[in-house]
Write a protein that holds these residues in place. Sequence first.
Motif, PDB file in Angstrom:
ATOM      1  N   LEU A  42       0.821  -1.210   0.000  1.00 46.96           N
ATOM      2  CA  LEU A  42       0.000   0.000   0.000  1.00 46.96           C
ATOM      3  C   LEU A  42       0.858   1.265   0.000  1.00 46.96           C
ATOM      4  O   LEU A  42       0.573   2.230  -0.707  1.00 46.96           O
ATOM      5  N   VAL A  43       1.922   1.253   0.788  1.00 44.82           N
ATOM      6  CA  VAL A  43       2.818   2.416   0.834  1.00 44.82           C
ATOM      7  C   VAL A  43       3.567   2.556  -0.490  1.00 44.82           C
ATOM      8  O   VAL A  43       3.731   3.668  -1.006  1.00 44.82           O
ATOM      9  N   PHE A  44       4.007   1.441  -1.056  1.00 43.99           N
ATOM     10  CA  PHE A  44       4.720   1.494  -2.334  1.00 43.99           C
ATOM     11  C   PHE A  44       3.800   2.003  -3.451  1.00 43.99           C
ATOM     12  O   PHE A  44       4.250   2.714  -4.351  1.00 43.99           O
ATOM     13  N   ALA A  45       2.523   1.681  -3.384  1.00 44.64           N
ATOM     14  CA  ALA A  45       1.568   2.171  -4.387  1.00 44.64           C
ATOM     15  C   ALA A  45       1.462   3.685  -4.346  1.00 44.64           C
ATOM     16  O   ALA A  45       1.226   4.329  -5.376  1.00 44.64           O
ATOM     17  N   GLU A  46       1.655   4.277  -3.187  1.00 46.05           N
ATOM     18  CA  GLU A  46       1.606   5.734  -3.059  1.00 46.05           C
ATOM     19  C   GLU A  46       2.936   6.391  -3.420  1.00 46.05           C
ATOM     20  O   GLU A  46       2.976   7.394  -4.132  1.00 46.05           O
ATOM     21  N   LEU A  47       4.046   5.844  -2.921  1.00 42.25           N
ATOM     22  CA  LEU A  47       5.345   6.505  -3.076  1.00 42.25           C
ATOM     23  C   LEU A  47       6.082   6.123  -4.359  1.00 42.25           C
ATOM     24  O   LEU A  47       6.829   6.933  -4.895  1.00 42.25           O
ATOM     25  N   LYS A  48       5.966   4.895  -4.800  1.00 42.17           N
ATOM     26  CA  LYS A  48       6.551   4.412  -6.052  1.00 42.17           C
ATOM     27  C   LYS A  48       8.076   4.479  -6.108  1.00 42.17           C
ATOM     28  O   LYS A  48       8.659   4.617  -7.173  1.00 42.17           O
ATOM     29  N   GLN A  49       8.731   4.410  -4.973  1.00 41.46           N
ATOM     30  CA  GLN A  49      10.189   4.367  -4.926  1.00 41.46           C
ATOM     31  C   GLN A  49      10.610   3.328  -3.889  1.00 41.46           C
ATOM     32  O   GLN A  49      10.322   3.462  -2.705  1.00 41.46           O
ATOM     33  N   LYS A  50      11.302   2.325  -4.391  1.00 42.82           N
ATOM     34  CA  LYS A  50      11.675   1.185  -3.553  1.00 42.82           C
ATOM     35  C   LYS A  50      12.585   1.581  -2.393  1.00 42.82           C
ATOM     36  O   LYS A  50      12.402   1.131  -1.257  1.00 42.82           O
ATOM     37  N   GLU A  51      13.559   2.441  -2.652  1.00 39.96           N
ATOM     38  CA  GLU A  51      14.510   2.851  -1.620  1.00 39.96           C
ATOM     39  C   GLU A  51      13.812   3.612  -0.494  1.00 39.96           C
ATOM     40  O   GLU A  51      14.163   3.466   0.678  1.00 39.96           O
ATOM     41  N   VAL A  52      12.842   4.425  -0.860  1.00 42.47           N
ATOM     42  CA  VAL A  52      12.126   5.218   0.137  1.00 42.47           C
ATOM     43  C   VAL A  52      11.291   4.311   1.029  1.00 42.47           C
ATOM     44  O   VAL A  52      11.258   4.476   2.252  1.00 42.47           O
ATOM     45  N   VAL A  53      10.631   3.337   0.430  1.00 40.56           N
ATOM     46  CA  VAL A  53       9.822   2.401   1.207  1.00 40.56           C
ATOM     47  C   VAL A  53      10.712   1.601   2.155  1.00 40.56           C
ATOM     48  O   VAL A  53      10.366   1.391   3.326  1.00 40.56           O
ATOM     49  N   THR A  54      11.866   1.190   1.688  1.00 39.52           N
ATOM     50  CA  THR A  54      12.807   0.458   2.539  1.00 39.52           C
ATOM     51  C   THR A  54      13.266   1.323   3.712  1.00 39.52           C
ATOM     52  O   THR A  54      13.298   0.867   4.860  1.00 39.52           O
ATOM     53  N   GLU A  55      13.620   2.561   3.434  1.00 39.02           N
ATOM     54  CA  GLU A  55      14.042   3.494   4.487  1.00 39.02           C
ATOM     55  C   GLU A  55      12.911   3.702   5.494  1.00 39.02           C
ATOM     56  O   GLU A  55      13.137   3.713   6.707  1.00 39.02           O
ATOM     57  N   LEU A  56      11.720   3.851   4.998  1.00 43.79           N
ATOM     58  CA  LEU A  56      10.565   4.091   5.858  1.00 43.79           C
ATOM     59  C   LEU A  56      10.313   2.913   6.793  1.00 43.79           C
ATOM     60  O   LEU A  56      10.152   3.096   8.001  1.00 43.79           O
ATOM     61  N   PHE A  57      10.304   1.721   6.265  1.00 45.24           N
ATOM     62  CA  PHE A  57       9.980   0.561   7.091  1.00 45.24           C
ATOM     63  C   PHE A  57      11.145   0.114   7.971  1.00 45.24           C
ATOM     64  O   PHE A  57      10.913  -0.484   9.017  1.00 45.24           O
ATOM     65  N   ARG A  58      12.368   0.380   7.597  1.00 41.67           N
ATOM     66  CA  ARG A  58      13.513  -0.043   8.419  1.00 41.67           C
ATOM     67  C   ARG A  58      13.855   0.971   9.498  1.00 41.67           C
ATOM     68  O   ARG A  58      13.880   0.658  10.685  1.00 41.67           O
ATOM     69  N   ASN A  59      14.158   2.196   9.093  1.00 47.93           N
ATOM     70  CA  ASN A  59      14.696   3.177  10.032  1.00 47.93           C
ATOM     71  C   ASN A  59      13.627   4.049  10.685  1.00 47.93           C
ATOM     72  O   ASN A  59      13.611   4.227  11.898  1.00 47.93           O
ATOM     73  N   VAL A  60      12.768   4.612   9.865  1.00 44.24           N
ATOM     74  CA  VAL A  60      11.788   5.562  10.391  1.00 44.24           C
ATOM     75  C   VAL A  60      10.776   4.849  11.285  1.00 44.24           C
ATOM     76  O   VAL A  60      10.415   5.352  12.351  1.00 44.24           O
ATOM     77  N   ALA A  61      10.329   3.680  10.893  1.00 38.30           N
ATOM     78  CA  ALA A  61       9.319   2.955  11.667  1.00 38.30           C
ATOM     79  C   ALA A  61       9.816   2.596  13.068  1.00 38.30           C
ATOM     80  O   ALA A  61       9.039   2.592  14.021  1.00 38.30           O
ATOM     81  N   GLU A  62      11.102   2.328  13.214  1.00 39.92           N
ATOM     82  CA  GLU A  62      11.657   2.017  14.537  1.00 39.92           C
ATOM     83  C   GLU A  62      11.560   3.212  15.474  1.00 39.92           C
ATOM     84  O   GLU A  62      11.261   3.060  16.650  1.00 39.92           O
ATOM     85  N   LYS A  63      11.812   4.404  14.947  1.00 33.59           N
ATOM     86  CA  LYS A  63      11.800   5.594  15.791  1.00 33.59           C
ATOM     87  C   LYS A  63      10.387   6.015  16.182  1.00 33.59           C
ATOM     88  O   LYS A  63      10.182   6.576  17.250  1.00 33.59           O
ATOM     89  N   ILE A  64       9.416   5.787  15.306  1.00 28.51           N
ATOM     90  CA  ILE A  64       8.054   6.246  15.585  1.00 28.51           C
ATOM     91  C   ILE A  64       7.181   5.143  16.167  1.00 28.51           C
ATOM     92  O   ILE A  64       5.976   5.322  16.311  1.00 28.51           O
ATOM     93  N   ALA A  65       7.745   4.021  16.514  1.00 30.70           N
ATOM     94  CA  ALA A  65       6.961   2.862  16.953  1.00 30.70           C
ATOM     95  C   ALA A  65       6.103   3.169  18.181  1.00 30.70           C
ATOM     96  O   ALA A  65       4.974   2.712  18.266  1.00 30.70           O
ATOM     97  N   ASN A  66       6.594   3.935  19.110  1.00 35.35           N
ATOM     98  CA  ASN A  66       5.860   4.210  20.349  1.00 35.35           C
ATOM     99  C   ASN A  66       5.022   5.478  20.295  1.00 35.35           C
ATOM    100  O   ASN A  66       4.292   5.762  21.234  1.00 35.35           O
ATOM    101  N   ARG A  67       5.128   6.241  19.237  1.00 38.32           N
ATOM    102  CA  ARG A  67       4.410   7.511  19.126  1.00 38.32           C
ATOM    103  C   ARG A  67       2.985   7.246  18.622  1.00 38.32           C
ATOM    104  O   ARG A  67       2.800   6.598  17.615  1.00 38.32           O
TER     105      ARG A  67
END
Length: 143
Positions: A42-67
């Motif tokens: 679903l996120v890839f359908a919106e963003l259409k960039q593989k590297e961005v989706v990878t960055e989002l799910f690996r790094n960003v998601a860890e930091k915002i997990a408790n927010r």
Amino acid sequence: MACSLIMHKRISTTTAKAKALRIYVEPLLTRAKEDTTANRRLVFAELKQKEVVTELFRNVAEKIANRPGGYTRILRTGYRLGDAAEMCIIELVDYNENMLKDAKKAAKKSTRRSAKKAVAKADAEEAQVEAPAEEKTAEPTAE
């Protein structure tokens, strides 16, 4: 703009674009908190960039997990010289190290005050407990 925000963690733009971007990006960030194949698609359908989706799910998601929400912050920076458009910086909240340091310092100050009050209260209670104990020991020796 959403891809740039996720990759760079902070971008400078007009206030109107930043407000529109916030509405677009926050649901994507909420989806990234749960790493499933369906959410990735679903996120890839919106963003259409593989590297961005990878960055989002690996790094960003860890930091915002408790927010629970409010993943972005808009800081107004003034007006652009050419057309006087109101400019701002939109950033991911958990990546601004300066603001995180200020929040930690503020938390420490309030904790110290509470600790001092608690220590003073404990000392007062100990003094009250010790005073009757001394009186009891003094009475038997007088007889």
